[in-house]
Design an enzyme around this catalytic site. Structure first.
Site, PDB file in Angstrom:
ATOM      1  N   LYS A 115       0.819  -1.216   0.000  1.00  0.00           N
ATOM      2  CA  LYS A 115       0.000   0.000   0.000  1.00  0.00           C
ATOM      3  C   LYS A 115       0.853   1.267   0.000  1.00  0.00           C
ATOM      4  O   LYS A 115       0.394   2.321  -0.411  1.00  0.00           O
ATOM      5  CB  LYS A 115      -0.960  -0.024   1.176  1.00  0.00           C
ATOM      6  CG  LYS A 115      -2.036  -1.095   0.981  1.00  0.00           C
ATOM      7  CD  LYS A 115      -3.108  -1.051   2.049  1.00  0.00           C
ATOM      8  CE  LYS A 115      -4.258  -1.983   1.728  1.00  0.00           C
ATOM      9  NZ  LYS A 115      -3.917  -3.407   1.903  1.00  0.00           N
TER      10      LYS A 115
HETATM   11  C1  LIG Z   1      -4.566  -4.440   1.233  1.00  0.00           C
HETATM   12  C2  LIG Z   1      -3.857  -5.735   1.175  1.00  0.00           C
HETATM   13  C3  LIG Z   1      -4.279  -6.786   0.309  1.00  0.00           C
HETATM   14  C4  LIG Z   1      -5.513  -6.664  -0.579  1.00  0.00           C
HETATM   15  O1  LIG Z   1      -5.383  -5.702  -1.589  1.00  0.00           O
HETATM   16  P1  LIG Z   1      -6.676  -5.235  -2.420  1.00  0.00           P
HETATM   17  O2  LIG Z   1      -6.186  -4.140  -3.297  1.00  0.00           O
HETATM   18  O3  LIG Z   1      -7.680  -4.765  -1.410  1.00  0.00           O
HETATM   19  O4  LIG Z   1      -7.170  -6.405  -3.173  1.00  0.00           O
HETATM   20  C5  LIG Z   1      -3.538  -7.949   0.286  1.00  0.00           C
HETATM   21  N1  LIG Z   1      -2.455  -8.116   1.074  1.00  0.00           N
HETATM   22  C6  LIG Z   1      -2.024  -7.152   1.922  1.00  0.00           C
HETATM   23  C7  LIG Z   1      -0.845  -7.421   2.775  1.00  0.00           C
HETATM   24  C8  LIG Z   1      -2.703  -5.928   2.008  1.00  0.00           C
HETATM   25  O5  LIG Z   1      -2.275  -4.978   2.853  1.00  0.00           O
END
Ligand SMILES: *Cc1c(COP(=O)(O)O)cnc(C)c1O
Length: 470
Positions: A115
């Site tokens: 993220k």
């Molecule tokens: C947010 C997140 C996901 C999921 O991502 P999306 O874009 O919501 O599908 C998967 N793994 C981790 C570690 C995350 O922080």
């Protein structure tokens, strides 16, 4: 200048700048680019030797052109994707697991999850746009883990953004809590709610619906993946990884640990832009609404389950609407009707077989339960000595089960560092890994947070007191 349209066809077309500052469209839809830039193989091939920042500029600039100066974007990208902000010089390095099998490590950013790639950029874009408009906004979000810390790190230097992140008091891991509460900046407010995550989430949703507590002086901005800017930043690493493994002259397959369908939608966008992607695998945990839809053509929302992969715990997957929009030939009216039915949640819904068949040309899916997640962590560790975080393990499991062609490189997105997920690591029987070098003093840093009752009035009063008259 790129225009953005709503998936439900009944909201004004917006520029990038307005999309950045808007959450949902006024018709309830999500914004997507009206025309997607398309590149030839020769053009993509000519980007092969670019370092991450320069490639990011190529990919991102057409989406923001007319709203962000080219040089300003370049400055932001250089400020983000460098070795003092990311703990690995390659920014998004590939780790090989087996012949033609890789993990794309997206966890070298400040908060150790993918993220950061998007929220670091989102914070800088917001500040740039708000500075020019002479406006200030409030970011409000609820988190059970990764989003909150990445949003705080991404906006800590913003002069025009105050950020309030709610987390359930005593219910997030110590590493995750400290990643939020030890960040210094007088625009950062951590609120520990005496309640659970769903209560915190409900308060945030209600606040977006009625913003009168901000007295019309400020607007709320969403930092979840319904914000297009987040998807945009994530397209880059699909190009980067492909180019590193001989793309675009050979196709790649990707397996993506999925919750809200944001990260995998970025892969779908890369494919639309011309990157040869043979297969995209939707890897879910036992919150498998998308896997059930893809495999049985039944859409049925079930209650949320809390798992050892909390960042993928969702009941509905909001960005899937962006894919449906394309499957229904960008017919906003048809999609608005479909979404109304899907959101009723009273009965199960099926898609037109022909639309689903189009999706299945590209997408496969798998739901992976906790036992299989832990077993995959153990299996990969035995094979390679490499410890996967549990979210990434779900991706690797799905990659191995759903792979179509062993001659095509399979890349699983490594979405987080295992040090963030103690429960899963211990359950798999391993010692906790050490914190990466840029976080070694995390446990010694001073924490700042405010504990509030699970009461929306108290939260609104806290935000008002800390926002106005500063
Ligand atoms: C947010 C997140 C996901 C999921 O991502 P999306 O874009 O919501 O599908 C998967 N793994 C981790 C570690 C995350 O922080």
């Amino acid at each position: 200048m790129m225009k953005y349209i709503s998936t439900r066809g009944n909201a004004p077309e917006l520029t990038f700048e307005d999309v950045l500052l808007t959450g949902l469209a006024t018709d309830g839809g999500l914004y997507v680019p009206k025309d997607v830039p398309k590149y030839s193989l020769e053009e993509i091939e000519s980007w092969r030797d670019l370092p991450y920042t320069e490639l990011a500029h190529k990919v991102v600039y057409p989406f923001v052109e007319g709203c962000v100066e080219s040089d300003a974007l370049k400055g932001m990208l250089e400020d983000i994707y460098n070795n003092s902000n990311f703990g690995h010089k390659a920014i998004a390095p590939l780790q090989q697991l087996d012949h033609n099998e890789y993990v794309l490590e997206l966890f070298h950013g400040p908060t150790l999850a993918f993220k950061d790639f998007a929220l670091q950029l989102l914070g800088r874009l917001l500040d740039y746009v708000l500075e020019r408009r002479n406006e200030k906004v409030v970011i409000m979000g609820a988190t059970s883990g990764d989003t909150g810390s990445a949003a705080i790190e991404g906006t800590k230097a913003c002069r025009n953004v105050d950020i309030f992140i709610l987390h359930p008091h005593g219910k997030v891991s110590e590493v995750q809590r400290r990643q939020m509460t030890t960040v210094t900046g007088d625009n950062i407010y951590n609120i520990a709610i005496e309640g659970n995550f769903d209560e915190a989430q409900d308060m945030v949703k209600a606040s977006f619906g009625d913003q009168t507590f901000l007295r019309g002086e400020r607007k709320l901005v969403a930092v979840n993946s319904i914000n297009w800017a987040r998807i945009m930043a994530q397209i880059v690493y699909y190009f980067y990884s492909s180019l590193n493994l001989g793309g675009p002259l050979r196709p790649m397959a990707y397996s993506v640990p999925t919750g809200n369908f944001g990260d995998i939608f970025a892969g779908y966008m890369a494919r639309k832009m011309g990157l040869p992607i043979e297969q995209l695998i939707i890897a879910t945990n036992s919150n498998d609404v998308l896997h059930r839809l893809m495999s049985k053509n039944l859409y049925e929302v079930r209650p949320l389950q809390h798992t050892i992969t909390p960042s993928m715990d969702i009941a509905v997957s909001s960005n899937f609407e962006r894919l449906l929009f394309d499957l229904y030939d960008r017919d906003g009216k048809a999609l608005a009707d479909l979404m109304t039915t899907m959101n009723k949640r009273t009965e199960t819904v099926s898609l037109d077989e022909e639309k689903l068949a189009k999706a299945r040309e590209i997408f496969d899916s798998l739901g992976v339960d906790e036992d299989a997640t832990v077993e995959t962590m153990q299996q990969v560790f035995k094979e390679t000595g490499y410890l996967l975080d549990p979210h990434t393990a779900i991706g690797v499991k799905a990659a191995r089960e759903c792979r179509r062609n062993p001659n095509i490189p399979m890349i699983t997105l490594g979405t987080a560092h295992p040090v963030k997920f103690e429960d899963a690591v211990l359950r798999a029987g391993y010692k906790m890994p050490e914190l990466p070098h840029h976080l070694t003093d995390l446990m010694a840093r001073e924490e700042r947070m405010s504990v509030l009752p699970s009461d929306i009035e108290a939260v609104h009063q806290f935000i008002a007191e800390n926002t106005f008259g500063k």
